[in-house]
Design an enzyme around this catalytic site. Structure first.
Site, PDB file in Angstrom:
ATOM      1  N   GLY A  54       4.893  12.206  -1.255  1.00 18.56           N
ATOM      2  CA  GLY A  54       5.423  12.715   0.015  1.00 18.56           C
ATOM      3  C   GLY A  54       4.458  13.726   0.599  1.00 18.56           C
ATOM      4  N   CYS A  81       2.565  11.697  -7.614  1.00 16.62           N
ATOM      5  CA  CYS A  81       2.026  12.667  -6.655  1.00 16.62           C
ATOM      6  C   CYS A  81       3.046  13.771  -6.361  1.00 16.62           C
ATOM      7  CB  CYS A  81       1.554  11.922  -5.397  1.00 16.62           C
ATOM      8  SG  CYS A  81       0.502  12.922  -4.339  1.00 16.62           S
ATOM      9  N   TYR A  82       3.629  13.811  -5.163  1.00 19.04           N
ATOM     10  CA  TYR A  82       4.658  14.826  -4.878  1.00 19.04           C
ATOM     11  C   TYR A  82       5.751  14.778  -5.950  1.00 19.04           C
ATOM     12  CZ  TYR A  82       8.315  17.409  -2.365  1.00 19.04           C
ATOM     13  OH  TYR A  82       9.291  18.313  -2.007  1.00 19.04           O
ATOM     14  N   HIS A 168      -1.978   7.364  -7.413  1.00 18.37           N
ATOM     15  CA  HIS A 168      -0.997   6.393  -6.916  1.00 18.37           C
ATOM     16  C   HIS A 168      -1.158   5.048  -7.620  1.00 18.37           C
ATOM     17  CE1 HIS A 168       0.723   8.728  -3.591  1.00 18.37           C
ATOM     18  NE2 HIS A 168      -0.466   9.330  -3.596  1.00 18.37           N
ATOM     19  N   GLU A 170       0.691   2.563  -7.381  1.00 15.51           N
ATOM     20  CA  GLU A 170       1.237   1.466  -6.576  1.00 15.51           C
ATOM     21  C   GLU A 170       0.225   0.873  -5.608  1.00 15.51           C
ATOM     22  OE1 GLU A 170       1.771   4.606  -6.274  1.00 15.51           O
ATOM     23  OE2 GLU A 170       2.244   5.265  -4.239  1.00 15.51           O
ATOM     24  N   ASP A 226      10.745 -14.272   9.866  1.00 17.14           N
ATOM     25  CA  ASP A 226      11.872 -13.478   9.376  1.00 17.14           C
ATOM     26  C   ASP A 226      13.218 -14.055   9.828  1.00 17.14           C
ATOM     27  OD1 ASP A 226       9.873 -11.883   8.410  1.00 17.14           O
ATOM     28  OD2 ASP A 226      10.039 -10.371   9.973  1.00 17.14           O
ATOM     29  N   LYS A 365       7.295  -8.637   3.950  1.00 16.28           N
ATOM     30  CA  LYS A 365       6.997  -9.918   4.598  1.00 16.28           C
ATOM     31  C   LYS A 365       6.517 -10.977   3.596  1.00 16.28           C
ATOM     32  CE  LYS A 365       6.021 -11.350   9.044  1.00 16.28           C
ATOM     33  NZ  LYS A 365       6.987 -10.611   9.818  1.00 16.28           N
TER      34      LYS A 365
END
Ligand code: XMP
Length: 509
Positions: A54, A81-82, A168, A170, A226, A365
């Site tokens: 964050g 992180c945060y 990170h 991710e 979508d 997506k």
């Protein structure tokens, strides 16, 4: 009962990716607000909790803080992180401004190669993005890894299963990021991977049935991936009780309207109301040059047509929407200025009262595309590029006329065809043609021409928030340019847009 991991959202840039990476590891995961109430979180029965990154600093006034009771739940926590800094602060460690900020690649030296870092290479290229760091670990924690500029780049309280990483895992730039997340899930939380998209499909179809019962459901089908996948899932749940309305505005790409009819009505046998509203749209747009006004006219006219059709079916209380996860996050945190009033053809008329059916709310997506394929939908639909709600209405710049739209459709068709032939369609986020309201002089054979140019736009992007212009191979550009000037009457010149976003936007209007 399937395993579940809750990701607390503290507002970082890469947060959306965390839940997604966990799902890639076949564990169901959902993002929840950072201030979720304890009993609500307990009801979700998570087997692991991840605190996201964050932008705030943990000591800042009003810095986002979770319910401290979460630390007493006895569930393993990984702070990123945060999230790591928050664990450190709550457990009485020390977090301070780093004198050297770290953004970008760093090398992680691991000194605790078990648990979280089992089978992870050291040094490991990782992605850092922080100006604050943990300076002293709380009691009971060990330092597990460091980088040159960040002596506490990972920490762990093995007994209480609390872990923090400053980098990170991710993002793809962190090597073995998924392995690290996998170690957290499988070795530390002891979760068994038991989730896949087929589970999602089955449980979502059941949920739609529970939600709508025997009632009719309406869907504004645009033919985009979508809304199409959402419609097909709903169709599997309620069959002919689903009524899809497709509005042909005349601003679609070449053959698009016929394709939608062919695929949904003819091949799939779905109840499709096909409305030819081309004249209505062109009449309303006659003489209008301002982009925002055009968008508003198209949006409003779409709603009017849709409402008229909906009324013909009497009382329908449910509406299918192809909302996906980035849409949810964006509308939940919207503080940005309006650059363009985005209008979702296929979206919800604001003043109509419907209960929404949104089977894709939690997905990204590419997950939606994978579901489309799993449902047996054709590549034509599943790999369709994002297309703006107002369609070619915002790609014919300034006044929209039949003539200009049909010139653009032909040019655009060639762009699509050549991109496909070059095998680039899955790499490129969007590639299309734009028709500006100017003319230039050219020569064809022995004759002077005075015609429109066409602008080719191709961009790479992950989420359309930012985009980089695509370095299309010269041969592909050459082929596109040659074909357009030879095959499309009314065009004598081709230009290529090499602007990224920002400062440009993807569309020209
Ligand atoms: P911009 O031009 O703002 O576009 O960089 C970002 C992405 O959104 C698409 N786009 C729209 N999509 N309704 C939509 O559903 C709209 O009114 C609209 N306008 C732009 C655009 O194609 C790109 O993918």
């Amino acid at each position: 009962m399937k395993a579940m991991v809750a990701v607390l959202d503290f507002g970082g840039q890469y947060n959306q990716l965390i839940a997604r990476r966990v799902r890639e590891l076949h564990v169901y995961s959902e993002m929840v607000p950072y201030d979720i109430e304890l009993d609500k979180l307990q009801k979700m029965n998570p087997q692991g909790i991840i605190f996201s990154g964050g932008p705030a600093s943990v000591y800042e006034k009003g810095a986002p803080q979770c319910d401290p009771g979460i630390f007493e739940m006895g569930i393993p926590i990984l702070g990123i992180c945060y999230g790591m800094q928050l664990i450190a602060k709550n457990k009485k460690g020390l977090v301070e401004d780093s004198h050297i900020k770290e953004y970008g690649r760093a090398y992680l030296n691991i000194n605790s190669p078990d648990g979280l870092f089992k089978d992870i290479n050291s040094p490991l290229p990782v992605w850092m993005s922080h100006g604050v760091a943990v300076k002293r670990v709380p009691e009971g924690f060990e330092i597990m890894a460091a980088t040159d500029n960040c002596p506490i780049a990972a920490m762990g309280d093995y007994k209480n299963k609390l872990y923090g990483v400053q980098f990170h895992p991710e993002v793809r730039h962190t090597h073995q990021g998924n392995d690290i997340l996998g170690n957290f899930l499988f070795s530390i939380c002891r979760i068994k991977p038991d989730w896949d998209l087929q589970d999602y499909i089955t449980s979502t179809i059941e949920a739609i049935r529970r939600q709508v019962g025997d009632n009719k459901v309406l869907c504004a089908l645009s033919g985009g991936v979508d809304s199409s996948v959402a419609a097909v899932m709903t169709y599997k749940a309620v069959g002919q009780k689903l009524i899809c309305v497709y509005v042909d505005t005349g601003l679609m790409r070449k053959h698009e309207s016929e394709q939608v009819k062919e695929i949904f009505a003819n091949k799939m046998g779905m109840e499709l109301v096909f409305v030819d509203a081309r004249d209505r749209f062109f009449n309303k747009l006659a003489g209008v040059r301002d982009p925002e006004q055009k968008r508003k006219i198209i949006g409003a006219e779409f709603i009017r047509v849709f409402e008229e059709e909906a009324r013909k079916f009497g009382e329908i209380n449910y509406l299918v929407q192809g909302t996906i996860y980035p849409d949810v996050v964006e509308s939940g945190t919207k503080t940005a200025n309006i650059i363009k009033s985005h209008h979702n053809v296929g979206g919800l008329p604001e003043d109509m009262e419907f209960e929404l059916v949104e089977p894709l709310r939690l997905l990204f997506k590419d997950e939606v595309r994978a579901i489309g394929t799993e449902l047996g939908m054709s590549d034509e639909i599943v790999w369709r590029q994002p297309f703006p709600g107002p369609g070619l209405g915002v790609r014919v710049l300034e006044e929209v006329t039949h003539e200009k739209v049909s010139i653009l459709q032909e040019a655009d068709y060639i762009v699509q065809e050549e991109i496909r032939k070059a095998g680039l369609e899955r790499e490129i986020w969007q590639a299309f043609a734009v028709l500006p309201p100017i003319r230039s002089v050219g020569v064809m054979g022995d004759d002077r021409t005075y015609s429109y140019p066409v602008i080719i736009r191709a961009v790479n992007s992950d989420d359309a928030m930012t985009a980089e212009w695509s370095r299309l191979p010269y041969e592909v550009l050459d082929k596109i340019a040659l074909r357009i000037v030879n095959e499309v009457k009314g065009i004598n010149r081709v230009a290529y847009d090499i602007t990224s976003k920002p400062p440009g936007t993807i569309e020209w209007e």
